[in-house]
Each structure stands twice: as C-alpha cells, then as structure tokens.
Design a protein around this motif. Structure first.
Motif, PDB file in Angstrom:
ATOM      1  N   ILE A  54     -61.005  24.925  -1.581  1.00  0.00           N
ATOM      2  CA  ILE A  54     -62.282  24.806  -0.863  1.00  0.00           C
ATOM      3  C   ILE A  54     -62.120  25.422   0.531  1.00  0.00           C
ATOM      4  CG2 ILE A  54     -63.926  23.203   0.185  1.00  0.00           C
ATOM      5  CD1 ILE A  54     -63.378  21.329  -2.236  1.00  0.00           C
ATOM      6  N   GLY A  55     -60.992  25.145   1.178  1.00  0.00           N
ATOM      7  CA  GLY A  55     -60.721  25.753   2.483  1.00  0.00           C
ATOM      8  C   GLY A  55     -60.733  27.265   2.414  1.00  0.00           C
ATOM      9  N   SER A  56     -60.102  27.822   1.388  1.00  0.00           N
ATOM     10  CA  SER A  56     -60.081  29.282   1.217  1.00  0.00           C
ATOM     11  C   SER A  56     -61.488  29.833   1.020  1.00  0.00           C
ATOM     12  CB  SER A  56     -59.204  29.662   0.028  1.00  0.00           C
ATOM     13  OG  SER A  56     -57.868  29.331   0.283  1.00  0.00           O
ATOM     14  N   CYS A  57     -62.286  29.107   0.251  1.00  0.00           N
ATOM     15  CA  CYS A  57     -63.672  29.553   0.030  1.00  0.00           C
ATOM     16  C   CYS A  57     -64.442  29.590   1.345  1.00  0.00           C
ATOM     17  CB  CYS A  57     -64.356  28.648  -0.989  1.00  0.00           C
ATOM     18  SG  CYS A  57     -63.780  28.956  -2.680  1.00  0.00           S
ATOM     19  N   TYR A  58     -64.261  28.579   2.175  1.00  0.00           N
ATOM     20  CA  TYR A  58     -64.936  28.601   3.479  1.00  0.00           C
ATOM     21  C   TYR A  58     -64.372  29.702   4.373  1.00  0.00           C
ATOM     22  CZ  TYR A  58     -67.888  24.502   2.970  1.00  0.00           C
ATOM     23  OH  TYR A  58     -68.873  23.641   2.580  1.00  0.00           O
ATOM     24  N   LEU A  59     -63.084  29.943   4.301  1.00  0.00           N
ATOM     25  CA  LEU A  59     -62.474  30.981   5.129  1.00  0.00           C
ATOM     26  C   LEU A  59     -63.037  32.363   4.804  1.00  0.00           C
ATOM     27  CD1 LEU A  59     -60.321  31.661   7.293  1.00  0.00           C
ATOM     28  CD2 LEU A  59     -58.679  31.924   5.421  1.00  0.00           C
ATOM     29  N   TYR A  60     -63.230  32.637   3.512  1.00  0.00           N
ATOM     30  CA  TYR A  60     -63.667  33.966   3.088  1.00  0.00           C
ATOM     31  C   TYR A  60     -65.138  34.044   2.697  1.00  0.00           C
ATOM     32  CZ  TYR A  60     -58.688  34.823   3.105  1.00  0.00           C
ATOM     33  OH  TYR A  60     -57.379  34.930   3.493  1.00  0.00           O
ATOM     34  N   GLY A  61     -65.825  32.898   2.652  1.00  0.00           N
ATOM     35  CA  GLY A  61     -67.235  32.906   2.268  1.00  0.00           C
ATOM     36  C   GLY A  61     -67.449  33.094   0.781  1.00  0.00           C
ATOM     37  N   TYR A  62     -66.561  32.557  -0.044  1.00  0.00           N
ATOM     38  CA  TYR A  62     -66.690  32.658  -1.503  1.00  0.00           C
ATOM     39  C   TYR A  62     -67.376  31.411  -2.053  1.00  0.00           C
ATOM     40  CZ  TYR A  62     -63.165  36.381  -1.255  1.00  0.00           C
ATOM     41  OH  TYR A  62     -62.474  37.519  -0.969  1.00  0.00           O
ATOM     42  N   GLY A  63     -68.609  31.560  -2.502  1.00  0.00           N
ATOM     43  CA  GLY A  63     -69.345  30.452  -3.090  1.00  0.00           C
ATOM     44  C   GLY A  63     -69.984  29.513  -2.085  1.00  0.00           C
ATOM     45  N   VAL A  64     -69.665  29.704  -0.832  1.00  0.00           N
ATOM     46  CA  VAL A  64     -70.229  28.919   0.271  1.00  0.00           C
ATOM     47  C   VAL A  64     -70.435  29.867   1.447  1.00  0.00           C
ATOM     48  CG1 VAL A  64     -69.169  26.705  -0.377  1.00  0.00           C
ATOM     49  CG2 VAL A  64     -67.929  28.273   1.126  1.00  0.00           C
ATOM     50  N   LYS A  65     -71.226  29.435   2.403  1.00  0.00           N
ATOM     51  CA  LYS A  65     -71.381  30.238   3.607  1.00  0.00           C
ATOM     52  C   LYS A  65     -70.058  30.209   4.382  1.00  0.00           C
ATOM     53  CE  LYS A  65     -74.137  30.813   7.726  1.00  0.00           C
ATOM     54  NZ  LYS A  65     -75.083  30.239   8.663  1.00  0.00           N
ATOM     55  N   ARG A  66     -69.613  31.355   4.848  1.00  0.00           N
ATOM     56  CA  ARG A  66     -68.349  31.438   5.596  1.00  0.00           C
ATOM     57  C   ARG A  66     -68.423  30.549   6.835  1.00  0.00           C
ATOM     58  NH1 ARG A  66     -65.344  35.002   9.436  1.00  0.00           N
ATOM     59  NH2 ARG A  66     -63.197  34.959   8.670  1.00  0.00           N
ATOM     60  N   ASP A  67     -67.423  29.689   6.976  1.00  0.00           N
ATOM     61  CA  ASP A  67     -67.377  28.764   8.110  1.00  0.00           C
ATOM     62  C   ASP A  67     -65.905  28.455   8.373  1.00  0.00           C
ATOM     63  OD1 ASP A  67     -67.342  26.509   9.799  1.00  0.00           O
ATOM     64  OD2 ASP A  67     -69.256  25.783   9.007  1.00  0.00           O
ATOM     65  N   VAL A  68     -65.319  29.152   9.358  1.00  0.00           N
ATOM     66  CA  VAL A  68     -63.886  28.996   9.607  1.00  0.00           C
ATOM     67  C   VAL A  68     -63.528  27.609  10.131  1.00  0.00           C
ATOM     68  CG1 VAL A  68     -63.412  31.466   9.836  1.00  0.00           C
ATOM     69  CG2 VAL A  68     -64.033  30.140  11.864  1.00  0.00           C
ATOM     70  N   THR A  69     -64.452  26.968  10.817  1.00  0.00           N
ATOM     71  CA  THR A  69     -64.186  25.599  11.291  1.00  0.00           C
ATOM     72  C   THR A  69     -64.038  24.651  10.103  1.00  0.00           C
ATOM     73  OG1 THR A  69     -65.381  26.042  13.334  1.00  0.00           O
ATOM     74  CG2 THR A  69     -65.028  23.727  12.759  1.00  0.00           C
ATOM     75  N   LYS A  70     -64.920  24.781   9.123  1.00  0.00           N
ATOM     76  CA  LYS A  70     -64.806  23.961   7.910  1.00  0.00           C
ATOM     77  C   LYS A  70     -63.543  24.330   7.133  1.00  0.00           C
ATOM     78  CE  LYS A  70     -69.586  22.654   7.097  1.00  0.00           C
ATOM     79  NZ  LYS A  70     -70.745  22.736   6.205  1.00  0.00           N
ATOM     80  N   ALA A  71     -63.202  25.605   7.118  1.00  0.00           N
ATOM     81  CA  ALA A  71     -61.973  26.026   6.429  1.00  0.00           C
ATOM     82  C   ALA A  71     -60.771  25.302   7.020  1.00  0.00           C
ATOM     83  CB  ALA A  71     -61.794  27.542   6.542  1.00  0.00           C
TER      84      ALA A  71
END
Length: 189
Positions: A54-71
């Motif tokens: 899930i962190g990786s998805c947030y880092l790269y914006g895969y399947g979720v809106k990119r959000d590095v803080t959430k990552a």
C-alpha cells in the motif's frame, strides 16, 4: 464470482486470512487492477507485505492518488512490523525528503535496520555510501539530484567492504564486483 460478490458486499472473504487477502491483492496488482489490489490489501489487517505494498502504491500513485506523506505512514507501519523492504523504502524517503524532512542520519539508521532484516538493496546502498561518501550520488549516476546528500559521511572503505559483503551474502551477486575492487584497493594500501 465469489471474489466479486465479496467485493460488492464489502465483506471479508470466506476463510480469508490476511495472507490470503494479500495474495489476492497481489494477483490483482499483477493483472493491472491496482485499485482493486489496494482495496483487498487494506482488508489484510496485520499483513506486513500488504502494508508495504500500500505504501508503494501511494509512493508511485498506483491505484490511488500519489501521496508521499501517506506512503511514509504505510512504510513506517510495515517497518514497525519488521518488514525489510518497507524499511528500505522508508530510508530512501529520508534521503530524498519524500513525505518527511531530509535526514541522512535517520536514513543511514534505517538502511542498517533494513540490511539487518535481510534487505540486500539496503546493504548494497550502505556499501556504496561508505565507499564514496560525499560523492555517492554522483558515482551512482544521479547527477540530476542533490549530489551532496551524503556530504557528512566520510569515505570508509573498510565499512564499505563490510556492507558489500553483507549484500553478497543476502543474494546481491552484483555486489561481488564491489567486494573484489575494495579488497584489491585495501590490500594495495
């Protein structure tokens, strides 16, 4: 059909352990259905792999809106569970200042933790950082970024050799060339 019905009803899968839910998400991710993968990983409560992905998805914006803080938040959760890869990603966030303030000391601590948990990339990174010190980013071919990120890290070839050997032991065969070169340099000194 069972998966689609469960997804529509927002219910857990029959007998769906956190690991099974992670594997389901992984299959969906690999099939390009990343939003659905994240959906199931969120339900894989306690599975460190799911948390890291899930962190990786947030880092790269895969399947979720990119959000590095959430990552970073997800990587921190997985790291607290002892997840080596998440700890490695978290170290990189501290190097780059992604979602956190840049902190090279913290990044080095996290690289060490990740290597101790078995992450070969972290051990290799430590070897590279100690081999080249302030110039590590330049030698890594990263001229477009902050080349003085490791300006306060002294070159220490003995420490570099130690970490490259750890990387090899962990399966990073590409680190063997670094080990050979450093052994030759230290023997000649």
């Amino acid at each position: 059909k069972v998966w689609r019905d469960a997804e529509k009803s927002d219910a857990s899968l029959p007998g769906g352990s956190p690991r099974a839910l992670f594997e389901l998400g992984r299959g969906l991710y690999d099939a390009g259905k990343r939003k659905r993968a994240v959906y199931w990983w969120r339900r894989a409560t306690g599975d460190a792999d799911a948390i890291c992905w899930i962190g990786s998805c947030y880092l790269y914006g895969y399947g979720v809106k990119r959000d590095v803080t959430k990552a970073v938040e997800w990587f921190e959760r997985a790291s607290r569970c002892g997840h080596a890869e998440a700890t490695y990603y978290l170290a990189g966030c501290y190097v780059e200042g992604l979602g956190v303030e840049k902190n090279i000391v913290k990044s080095l601590e996290l690289y060490v933790k990740a290597a101790e948990l078995g992450e070969k990339g972290a051990a290799y990174a430590l070897g590279f950082i100690y081999r080249y010190g302030p110039y590590a980013r330049r030698y890594a071919g990263d001229a477009s970024r902050d080349n003085d990120a490791f300006r306060d890290v002294a070159v220490n070839k003995t420490e570099a050799l130690k970490w490259h050997r750890v990387a090899v032991e962990l399966g990073a065969t590409y680190a063997q060339d670094e080990v050979d070169a450093l052994e030759a340099e230290l023997a000649a000194a």
